[in-house]
Scaffold this active site. Structure first.
Site, PDB file in Angstrom:
ATOM      1  N   GLU A 186       0.842  -1.199   0.000  1.00 16.16           N
ATOM      2  CA  GLU A 186       0.000   0.000   0.000  1.00 16.16           C
ATOM      3  C   GLU A 186       0.882   1.256   0.000  1.00 16.16           C
ATOM      4  O   GLU A 186       0.638   2.202  -0.753  1.00 16.16           O
ATOM      5  CB  GLU A 186      -0.912  -0.035   1.236  1.00 16.16           C
ATOM      6  CG  GLU A 186      -2.095   0.892   1.148  1.00 16.16           C
ATOM      7  CD  GLU A 186      -2.982   0.778   2.383  1.00 16.16           C
ATOM      8  OE1 GLU A 186      -2.684  -0.036   3.280  1.00 16.16           O
ATOM      9  OE2 GLU A 186      -3.968   1.529   2.457  1.00 16.16           O
ATOM     10  N   GLY A 215      -8.759   5.225   6.825  1.00 21.13           N
ATOM     11  CA  GLY A 215      -9.611   5.160   8.001  1.00 21.13           C
ATOM     12  C   GLY A 215      -9.049   4.196   9.042  1.00 21.13           C
ATOM     13  O   GLY A 215      -9.225   4.380  10.240  1.00 21.13           O
ATOM     14  N   ALA A 216      -8.355   3.133   8.578  1.00 22.41           N
ATOM     15  CA  ALA A 216      -7.867   2.123   9.518  1.00 22.41           C
ATOM     16  C   ALA A 216      -6.343   2.007   9.571  1.00 22.41           C
ATOM     17  O   ALA A 216      -5.810   1.437  10.509  1.00 22.41           O
ATOM     18  CB  ALA A 216      -8.469   0.762   9.158  1.00 22.41           C
ATOM     19  N   SER A 217      -5.640   2.529   8.561  1.00 22.08           N
ATOM     20  CA  SER A 217      -4.168   2.517   8.650  1.00 22.08           C
ATOM     21  C   SER A 217      -3.614   3.754   7.967  1.00 22.08           C
ATOM     22  O   SER A 217      -4.321   4.464   7.241  1.00 22.08           O
ATOM     23  CB  SER A 217      -3.594   1.251   7.998  1.00 22.08           C
ATOM     24  OG  SER A 217      -3.627   1.363   6.594  1.00 22.08           O
ATOM     25  N   THR A 218      -2.336   4.010   8.236  1.00 19.84           N
ATOM     26  CA  THR A 218      -1.679   5.151   7.595  1.00 19.84           C
ATOM     27  C   THR A 218      -0.283   4.726   7.155  1.00 19.84           C
ATOM     28  O   THR A 218       0.360   3.919   7.832  1.00 19.84           O
ATOM     29  CB  THR A 218      -1.655   6.380   8.530  1.00 19.84           C
ATOM     30  OG1 THR A 218      -1.194   7.505   7.792  1.00 19.84           O
ATOM     31  CG2 THR A 218      -0.763   6.188   9.756  1.00 19.84           C
ATOM     32  N   GLN A 219       0.178   5.245   6.010  1.00 17.13           N
ATOM     33  CA  GLN A 219       1.462   4.836   5.447  1.00 17.13           C
ATOM     34  C   GLN A 219       2.388   6.030   5.248  1.00 17.13           C
ATOM     35  O   GLN A 219       1.920   7.121   4.880  1.00 17.13           O
ATOM     36  CB  GLN A 219       1.284   4.159   4.081  1.00 17.13           C
ATOM     37  CG  GLN A 219       0.643   2.798   4.111  1.00 17.13           C
ATOM     38  CD  GLN A 219      -0.833   2.824   4.447  1.00 17.13           C
ATOM     39  OE1 GLN A 219      -1.284   2.237   5.419  1.00 17.13           O
ATOM     40  NE2 GLN A 219      -1.598   3.552   3.669  1.00 17.13           N
TER      41      GLN A 219
END
Ligand SMILES: Nc1ccn([C@@H]2O[C@H](COP(=O)(O)OP(=O)(O)O)[C@@H](O)[C@H]2O)c(=O)n1
Ligand SMILES: [Ca+2]
Length: 507
Positions: A186, A215-219
């Protein structure tokens, strides 16, 4: 060939000149030959230009479904068939947002997950020419919502994927599979998208980092020196693109997307199990009833619902940005770094390098709060003002914005500022290196385009050979040379004519 014409013409004129005395038609013949010469040159140039004109463009298509935690989006890409390996050639042709929540929300009725995609699939069928349907690859990639469901219940996760698979298999497209992509993919494909669209990959230096907030993860992903990537293999991705090697640092923080992080903050603040939560991250006057299970049922929440707690609690805003920062601080762990540098939660991060593009929820939130083009200090002030504005006033000011989004902006904005500064270590000086973006050259920033480019092998490892001259340069050169030869022809004609006339006078 053109030179041959000129020499031929000059020879003819010389012969004519000798014939001139005897032939009363000589003038007309000379004019005839000159006109013939002009026609020959015009025909020659026209043929050469037409022959080398780019062929009429035929397009190819590719479709990627981004099955995010909050919603699914369908992207249709288009590119000229004969220029598949040219950077910057693939463009987003169409976008369709699936109605309803993300596919992971259908875990209790998996059939509905596939069904929810139907309208957007119909749109895709209309947007890709029918004769291209069978050769148009179709991919579905699911992100953090499905990663969490897989952690919670593998069987429900498989059922949801099976349901979307069934629907996608029945489309006229060349279905290539539905899968949960990894956090590294991702992050890395978001980086590929940003750099492909801004045409940086062929230049080989000065790439842009990618910051993606879901909404559920960040990269977070950026190019580093090879030696910086050595400390942590799981945070390293290498690519060879257009003849250049890239060593990327990437990390995906599961549960640190803005919706899950809000649950972390709510769980953190309801540990005592009180019936009312006074929350500084929501505007004064905001009040709603929440069930404990809506907060504690997420696999991101590792603590148990407080024993003393009832079914639910009243969530009430007090609107204070400074206190909100403290709430946000508590969901980060800054101790226990075993590497030379860390971001947070003991995760390795080398020093930041270069420019960054921040997209998805980073853009939505910062754009709404008008924080996309100011200094860090001014943004902090604007944030404090937004948080302290009473809820009734906020609702009046933005009657067309969904109340759920409106209520969460104080929290989300505070979280974003904290994550970027205390989490990733951006400072007042490096703040201007972040550009909040939605689209680049008409295509959305996100992992989907990079994912498709990779799976269709559209970015070659080595730089493709290019003709020495571009088409426009070639045509210009051709016209210029022909014009020059034509002028030489005219001059030669004139000087021959003058010599001829003077010879006649002497005789
Ligand atoms: N207009 C919009 C659309 C999405 N969003 C948010 O953007 C985020 C998108 O996350 P996502 O569905 O891609 O989730 P991940 O699976 O990437 O974590 C969600 O938090 C949405 O609520 C927004 O704030 N405004
Ligand atoms: Ca996403």
């Amino acid at each position: 060939m053109c030179g041959g014409c000129v020499v031929g013409a000059i020879y003819c004129i010389t012969v004519l000149c000798k014939m001139k005395e005897k032939n009363p038609w000589h003038k007309a013949v000379v004019i005839f030959i000159a006109v013939l010469g002009i026609i020959a040159i015009v025909a020659l140039v026209t043929t050469a230009v037409l022959q080398n004109k780019p062929l009429q463009q035929k397009f190819k298509y590719g479709i990627v479904l981004d099955a995010g935690s909050s919603h699914t989006a369908v992207y249709i890409y288009e590119w000229p068939a004969e220029k598949e390996n040219d950077t910057g050639r693939v463009k987003q042709k169409h976008f369709c947002q699936v109605k309803g929540p993300g596919i992971s929300s259908y875990s209790l009725s998996p059939e509905q997950a596939g069904h929810s995609l139907r309208l957007c699939i119909q749109e895709a069928v209309l947007n890709v020419p029918r004769r291209r349907h069978h050769e148009t690859p179709l991919y579905l990639g699911a992100t953090a919502g499905m990663r969490l469901l897989r952690m919670e219940n593998q069987s429900l996760c498989d059922q949801v994927l099976g349901s979307v698979e069934k629907v996608l298999q029945s489309t006229p497209f060349d279905y290539q599979g539905a899968r949960i992509i990894s956090g590294q993919e991702e992050g890395a494909f978001g980086w590929v998208t940003v750099n492909y669209l801004s045409d940086r990959l062929k230049q080989g230096s000065g790439t842009t980092g990618a910051l993606d907030l879901g909404g559920a993860s960040t990269q977070i992903t950026f190019a580093t020196n090879q030696d910086e990537t050595g400390e942590s293999a799981e945070n390293t991705v290498t690519f060879r693109l257009y003849g250049n090697d890239y060593f990327l640092y990437t990390h995906s923080f599961l549960c640190y997307g803005k919706d899950q992080v809000l649950k972390l903050a709510l769980a953190q603040q309801t540990q005592a199990g009180a019936s009312t939560l006074l929350d500084p991250c929501f505007n004064q006057g905001y009040s709603t009833n929440l069930s404990y299970s809506s907060v504690y049922s997420s696999p991101c929440i590792t603590t148990q619902k407080p024993l003393a707690a009832g079914e639910g609690f009243t969530h009430r805003g007090t609107g204070n940005a400074l206190q909100c920062q403290e709430v946000v601080r508590r969901i980060f762990n800054f101790s226990g770094c075993t590497f030379s540098h860390c971001s947070f939660n003991g995760v390795y991060q080398p020093p930041l390098q270069g420019q960054f593009g921040a997209f998805s929820a980073y853009y939505f939130v910062m754009n709404f709060l008008n924080l996309t083009s100011d200094t860090l200090e001014n943004n902090m002030e604007k944030m404090a003002r937004y948080c302290s504005t009473p809820w009734t006033q906020i609702k009046q000011q933005f009657p067309n914005v969904k109340e759920k989004y409106l209520a969460e902006y104080c929290f989300s904005g505070t979280y974003i500022l904290f994550l970027l500064t205390h989490g990733y270590n951006f400072t007042s000086d490096t703040w201007s290196n972040i550009k909040f973006i939605k689209k680049i050259s008409g295509s959305d920033a996100g992992w989907t385009l990079g994912y498709m480019l990779n799976l269709t092998n559209m970015i070659p490892a080595e730089a493709p050979d290019t003709p020495p001259l571009p088409h426009a340069g070639y045509v210009t050169l051709l016209l210029f040379t022909s014009l020059l030869l034509f002028l030489i022809l005219l001059c030669s004609l004139r000087s021959l004519w003058v010599r001829c006339t003077s010879q006649r006078q002497i005789i």
